[in-house]
Design a protein around this motif. Structure first.
Motif, PDB file in Angstrom:
ATOM      1  N   ARG A  42      -0.923   8.981   9.755  1.00 61.13           N
ATOM      2  CA  ARG A  42      -1.402   7.812  10.020  1.00 61.13           C
ATOM      3  C   ARG A  42      -0.518   7.690  11.425  1.00 61.13           C
ATOM      4  O   ARG A  42       0.731   7.379  11.288  1.00 61.13           O
ATOM      5  N   CYS A  43      -0.746   7.658  12.764  1.00 60.31           N
ATOM      6  CA  CYS A  43       0.116   6.965  13.550  1.00 60.31           C
ATOM      7  C   CYS A  43      -0.429   5.232  14.147  1.00 60.31           C
ATOM      8  O   CYS A  43      -1.802   4.941  14.408  1.00 60.31           O
ATOM      9  N   ARG A  44       0.071   3.957  13.535  1.00 64.96           N
ATOM     10  CA  ARG A  44      -0.052   2.936  13.799  1.00 64.96           C
ATOM     11  C   ARG A  44       0.553   2.005  15.065  1.00 64.96           C
ATOM     12  O   ARG A  44       2.213   2.433  15.643  1.00 64.96           O
ATOM     13  N   GLY A  45      -0.297   1.113  15.527  1.00 67.54           N
ATOM     14  CA  GLY A  45       0.440   0.500  16.903  1.00 67.54           C
ATOM     15  C   GLY A  45       1.010  -0.901  15.785  1.00 67.54           C
ATOM     16  O   GLY A  45       0.966  -1.770  14.601  1.00 67.54           O
ATOM     17  N   TRP A  46       2.754  -1.552  16.185  1.00 72.43           N
ATOM     18  CA  TRP A  46       2.874  -2.963  15.895  1.00 72.43           C
ATOM     19  C   TRP A  46       1.842  -3.474  15.544  1.00 72.43           C
ATOM     20  O   TRP A  46       1.455  -3.901  15.894  1.00 72.43           O
TER      21      TRP A  46
ATOM     22  N   VAL B  90       3.248   8.287   6.250  1.00 69.04           N
ATOM     23  CA  VAL B  90       2.534   9.462   5.275  1.00 69.04           C
ATOM     24  C   VAL B  90       1.646   8.169   3.483  1.00 69.04           C
ATOM     25  O   VAL B  90       2.787   7.999   3.899  1.00 69.04           O
ATOM     26  N   PRO B  91       1.355   9.423   2.788  1.00 69.90           N
ATOM     27  CA  PRO B  91       1.372   8.392   1.446  1.00 69.90           C
ATOM     28  C   PRO B  91       2.692   9.175   0.849  1.00 69.90           C
ATOM     29  O   PRO B  91       3.202   9.556   1.045  1.00 69.90           O
ATOM     30  N   VAL B  92       3.121   8.016   0.219  1.00 74.52           N
ATOM     31  CA  VAL B  92       4.638   7.874  -0.456  1.00 74.52           C
ATOM     32  C   VAL B  92       4.237   8.718  -1.589  1.00 74.52           C
ATOM     33  O   VAL B  92       5.611   9.186  -2.496  1.00 74.52           O
TER      34      VAL B  92
ATOM     35  N   ARG C 288      10.368  10.938  -5.277  1.00 74.75           N
ATOM     36  CA  ARG C 288      10.252  12.074  -5.090  1.00 74.75           C
ATOM     37  C   ARG C 288       9.854  12.046  -3.933  1.00 74.75           C
ATOM     38  O   ARG C 288       8.331  13.206  -3.060  1.00 74.75           O
ATOM     39  N   LEU C 289       9.972  10.877  -2.318  1.00 82.91           N
ATOM     40  CA  LEU C 289       9.004  10.909  -1.937  1.00 82.91           C
ATOM     41  C   LEU C 289       9.124  12.238  -0.935  1.00 82.91           C
ATOM     42  O   LEU C 289       9.931  13.002  -0.149  1.00 82.91           O
ATOM     43  N   PRO C 290       7.821  12.655  -0.335  1.00 81.62           N
ATOM     44  CA  PRO C 290       7.117  13.202   0.449  1.00 81.62           C
ATOM     45  C   PRO C 290       8.369  14.128   1.490  1.00 81.62           C
ATOM     46  O   PRO C 290       8.046  15.061   2.557  1.00 81.62           O
ATOM     47  N   ILE C 291       8.533  12.617   2.510  1.00 84.80           N
ATOM     48  CA  ILE C 291       8.592  12.508   3.993  1.00 84.80           C
ATOM     49  C   ILE C 291      10.149  12.317   3.803  1.00 84.80           C
ATOM     50  O   ILE C 291      11.257  11.543   2.808  1.00 84.80           O
ATOM     51  N   THR C 292      11.524  12.692   4.659  1.00 87.51           N
ATOM     52  CA  THR C 292      12.705  11.956   4.543  1.00 87.51           C
ATOM     53  C   THR C 292      12.412  11.311   6.182  1.00 87.51           C
ATOM     54  O   THR C 292      11.647  11.777   7.403  1.00 87.51           O
ATOM     55  N   VAL C 293      13.031  10.173   7.139  1.00 89.09           N
ATOM     56  CA  VAL C 293      12.465   9.310   8.562  1.00 89.09           C
ATOM     57  C   VAL C 293      13.528   9.685   9.029  1.00 89.09           C
ATOM     58  O   VAL C 293      15.121   9.117   8.426  1.00 89.09           O
ATOM     59  N   SER C 294      14.096  10.383   9.542  1.00 88.18           N
ATOM     60  CA  SER C 294      15.001  10.780  10.646  1.00 88.18           C
ATOM     61  C   SER C 294      14.587   9.912  12.197  1.00 88.18           C
ATOM     62  O   SER C 294      13.866   9.884  12.516  1.00 88.18           O
ATOM     63  N   SER C 295      16.006   9.929  12.730  1.00 87.71           N
ATOM     64  CA  SER C 295      16.431   9.060  13.435  1.00 87.71           C
ATOM     65  C   SER C 295      16.299  10.381  14.994  1.00 87.71           C
ATOM     66  O   SER C 295      16.632  10.962  14.791  1.00 87.71           O
ATOM     67  N   CYS C 296      15.602   9.724  15.797  1.00 89.91           N
ATOM     68  CA  CYS C 296      15.783  10.229  16.963  1.00 89.91           C
ATOM     69  C   CYS C 296      16.115  10.753  17.665  1.00 89.91           C
ATOM     70  O   CYS C 296      17.612   9.845  17.581  1.00 89.91           O
TER      71      CYS C 296
ATOM     72  N   PRO D 130       1.503  -0.935  -0.062  1.00 86.75           N
ATOM     73  CA  PRO D 130      -0.181  -0.236   0.334  1.00 86.75           C
ATOM     74  C   PRO D 130       0.942   1.366   0.138  1.00 86.75           C
ATOM     75  O   PRO D 130       2.049   1.239   0.693  1.00 86.75           O
ATOM     76  N   PRO D 131       0.500   2.133  -0.491  1.00 89.44           N
ATOM     77  CA  PRO D 131       1.302   3.150  -0.900  1.00 89.44           C
ATOM     78  C   PRO D 131       1.181   4.418   0.508  1.00 89.44           C
ATOM     79  O   PRO D 131       0.961   5.837   0.752  1.00 89.44           O
ATOM     80  N   TRP D 132       1.759   3.366   1.748  1.00 83.97           N
ATOM     81  CA  TRP D 132       1.907   5.070   2.586  1.00 83.97           C
ATOM     82  C   TRP D 132       3.672   4.110   3.027  1.00 83.97           C
ATOM     83  O   TRP D 132       4.098   3.372   2.783  1.00 83.97           O
ATOM     84  N   THR D 133       4.061   5.263   3.271  1.00 86.75           N
ATOM     85  CA  THR D 133       5.230   5.676   4.188  1.00 86.75           C
ATOM     86  C   THR D 133       5.741   5.584   5.738  1.00 86.75           C
ATOM     87  O   THR D 133       5.283   6.613   6.055  1.00 86.75           O
ATOM     88  N   PRO D 134       6.988   5.091   6.221  1.00 92.59           N
ATOM     89  CA  PRO D 134       7.668   3.934   5.477  1.00 92.59           C
ATOM     90  C   PRO D 134       7.271   2.828   5.954  1.00 92.59           C
ATOM     91  O   PRO D 134       5.998   2.764   6.226  1.00 92.59           O
ATOM     92  N   PRO D 135       6.818   1.749   4.424  1.00 92.75           N
ATOM     93  CA  PRO D 135       6.382   0.960   4.552  1.00 92.75           C
ATOM     94  C   PRO D 135       7.171  -0.171   5.421  1.00 92.75           C
ATOM     95  O   PRO D 135       7.546  -0.223   6.394  1.00 92.75           O
TER      96      PRO D 135
END
Length: 192
Positions: free
Chosen positions: A104-108, A90-92, A184-192, A14-19
């Motif tokens: 979307r905030c999702r549990g493991w 977020v959407p890809v 062209r992903l709209p986000i970058t995932v950064s570590s805490c 599905p079109p969400w990142t991070p997958p």
């Protein structure tokens, strides 16, 4: 002309990142060249030669594909919830100025979560007792958390950015079908 320029692209469904692995993620390789001539890479190593153009991911890792004629795709990392029990997605598709984006905030493994709070630049935006999605248009750095008594779980932050203006000033309806362009992903995932 090839619709994504002259590069190989790796589409995510599905079109969400991070997958995340528990979503039954499908990767599809698009590029010039003979179908069935796709070479897949996992974590930087050649993993599957003359593989199919599309497959369902069964292991977490970073994937790329290669098509003769357009080369290697940008990498896509599929996670299994490593590093936390919450994931903010977020959407890809690439966002343009004025677009609404859904977080979307999702549990493991999609475990139910309640009392979810969303933050932008460390300022609380909204708290939901039951909801886990928030639609908004401002850009910035977001995260979500879940508080239950003294236990607090927090997602890895994501940064939402735009990639240009709508052609001719036209603002598409939110229900328009997005173009999935992972390079062209709209986000970058950064570590805490």
């Amino acid at each position: 002309m090839w619709p994504w320029g002259q590069t190989t692209q790796l589409l995510v469904e599905p079109p969400w990142t991070p997958p995340v692995l528990w979503d039954r993620v499908t990767l599809t390789c698009h590029g010039l060249g003979t179908p069935g001539a796709t070479t897949w890479y996992k974590d930087g190593q050649r993993w599957w030669q003359k593989g199919p153009d599309r497959f369902v991911v069964t292991e977490s890792g970073t994937y790329q594909c290669y098509r003769p004629g357009t080369g290697r795709s940008p990498p896509v990392s599929v996670f299994n919830g490593e590093g936390g029990l919450l994931v903010l997605q977020v959407p890809v598709w690439a966002l343009l100025e004025g677009d609404m984006v859904t977080l979307r905030c999702r549990g493991w493994q999609d475990k139910p979560v309640a009392s979810v709070s969303f933050y932008r630049e460390e300022k609380q935006l909204q708290r939901f007792r039951d909801g886990t999605e928030l639609s908004l248009s401002p850009l910035g750095r977001y995260r979500c958390n879940f508080q239950m008594g003294t236990n607090r779980l927090e997602s890895v932050p994501v940064t939402v950015t735009v990639h240009g203006e709508h052609p001719h000033g036209r603002h598409p309806k939110y229900s328009d079908s997005p173009t999935l362009i992972p390079s062209r992903l709209p986000i970058t995932v950064s570590s805490c």
